[in-house]
Design an enzyme around this catalytic site. Structure first.
Site, PDB file in Angstrom:
ATOM      1  N   CYS A  66       0.922  -1.106  -0.140  1.00  0.00           N
ATOM      2  CA  CYS A  66       0.081   0.109  -0.096  1.00  0.00           C
ATOM      3  C   CYS A  66       1.192   1.223  -0.077  1.00  0.00           C
ATOM      4  CB  CYS A  66      -1.060  -0.144   1.197  1.00  0.00           C
ATOM      5  SG  CYS A  66      -0.346   0.108   2.722  1.00  0.00           S
ATOM      6  N   THR A  68       2.151   3.207   2.475  1.00  0.00           N
ATOM      7  CA  THR A  68       3.477   3.017   3.602  1.00  0.00           C
ATOM      8  C   THR A  68       3.505   1.510   3.932  1.00  0.00           C
ATOM      9  OG1 THR A  68       1.561   3.253   5.115  1.00  0.00           O
ATOM     10  CG2 THR A  68       2.619   5.206   4.574  1.00  0.00           C
ATOM     11  N   HIS A  99      13.146 -14.714  13.788  1.00  0.00           N
ATOM     12  CA  HIS A  99      12.690 -14.858  15.020  1.00  0.00           C
ATOM     13  C   HIS A  99      11.093 -14.745  15.134  1.00  0.00           C
ATOM     14  CE1 HIS A  99      16.902 -13.103  16.620  1.00  0.00           C
ATOM     15  NE2 HIS A  99      16.837 -14.155  15.472  1.00  0.00           N
ATOM     16  N   HIS A 134      12.722 -19.141  20.099  1.00  0.00           N
ATOM     17  CA  HIS A 134      11.719 -18.311  19.425  1.00  0.00           C
ATOM     18  C   HIS A 134      10.340 -18.844  19.325  1.00  0.00           C
ATOM     19  CE1 HIS A 134      14.922 -15.443  18.572  1.00  0.00           C
ATOM     20  NE2 HIS A 134      15.576 -16.296  17.667  1.00  0.00           N
TER      21      HIS A 134
HETATM   22  C1  RB5 Z   1      -4.117   5.314   0.564  1.00  0.00           C
HETATM   23  O1  RB5 Z   1      -3.992   6.683   0.249  1.00  0.00           O
HETATM   24  C2  RB5 Z   1      -3.206   4.992   1.647  1.00  0.00           C
HETATM   25  O2  RB5 Z   1      -3.780   5.603   2.920  1.00  0.00           O
HETATM   26  C3  RB5 Z   1      -2.732   3.434   1.940  1.00  0.00           C
HETATM   27  O3  RB5 Z   1      -2.387   2.932   0.675  1.00  0.00           O
HETATM   28  C4  RB5 Z   1      -1.754   3.116   2.979  1.00  0.00           C
HETATM   29  O4  RB5 Z   1      -0.613   3.928   3.008  1.00  0.00           O
HETATM   30  C5  RB5 Z   1      -2.439   2.951   4.190  1.00  0.00           C
HETATM   31  O5  RB5 Z   1      -1.875   2.663   5.333  1.00  0.00           O
END
Ligand code: RB5
Length: 146
Positions: A66, A68, A99, A134
């Site tokens: 996604c 991030t 781990h 672990h």
């Molecule tokens: C989409 O705009 C963004 O919020 C999504 O891709 C992601 O980064 C969410 O965690």
């Protein structure tokens, strides 16, 4: 090895590249979508689709992209049996497998270069769980019910 992969619109371009990379390594890849960058979609839908395949044993590992990588990890970890990690370095990918026996890796399509994500995913898929000290810790995570 069978891997389920998914993304939202923000991760779509890298998902396509990463899917090709995995296929070129002889990995059987199932793509659960999304199938275009043009339509804004909700990342939990794709996180749950990949997580379900890993939890059922249909796929050994999951890869999610996604913007991030963060929302995907939060959502995938809601599914029993899934241990998802948001990773930006090959070393952390290795440790998440060795781990934590992580079975889903989530990456950022907006803030991390595709070449770096390839290395993260290769390290993740190429590292076995160490077990030993672990194993009991991961077992505690697996047993936890809210
Ligand atoms: C989409 O705009 C963004 O919020 C999504 O891709 C992601 O980064 C969410 O965690």
């Amino acid at each position: 090895m069978r891997v389920a992969i998914g993304s939202d619109h923000a991760g779509y371009e890298q998902k396509e590249q990463l899917k090709g990379h995995l296929a070129s390594r002889g990995i059987d890849v199932e793509d659960v979508g999304t199938f275009s960058a043009g339509e804004s979609v909700d990342y939990p839908d794709y996180a749950f689709a990949v997580a379900a395949r890993v939890a059922s044993g249909d796929a050994e590992f999951g890869v999610l992209v996604c913007g991030t990588g963060l929302g995907m990890a939060i959502a995938a970890n809601k599914v029993d049996g899934v241990r998802a990690v948001s990773v930006v370095s090959p070393k952390f990918a290795e440790l998440a497998r060795a781990h934590n026996d992580a079975n889903v890796v989530t990456v950022s399509g907006r803030f991390v270069a595709e070449e770096d994500n390839k290395q993260v995913i290769d390290a993740f898929l190429g590292t076995p769980f160490e077990g030993g000290r672990h194993a009991g810790r991961v077992e505690k995570i697996n047993r936890k019910r809210s």
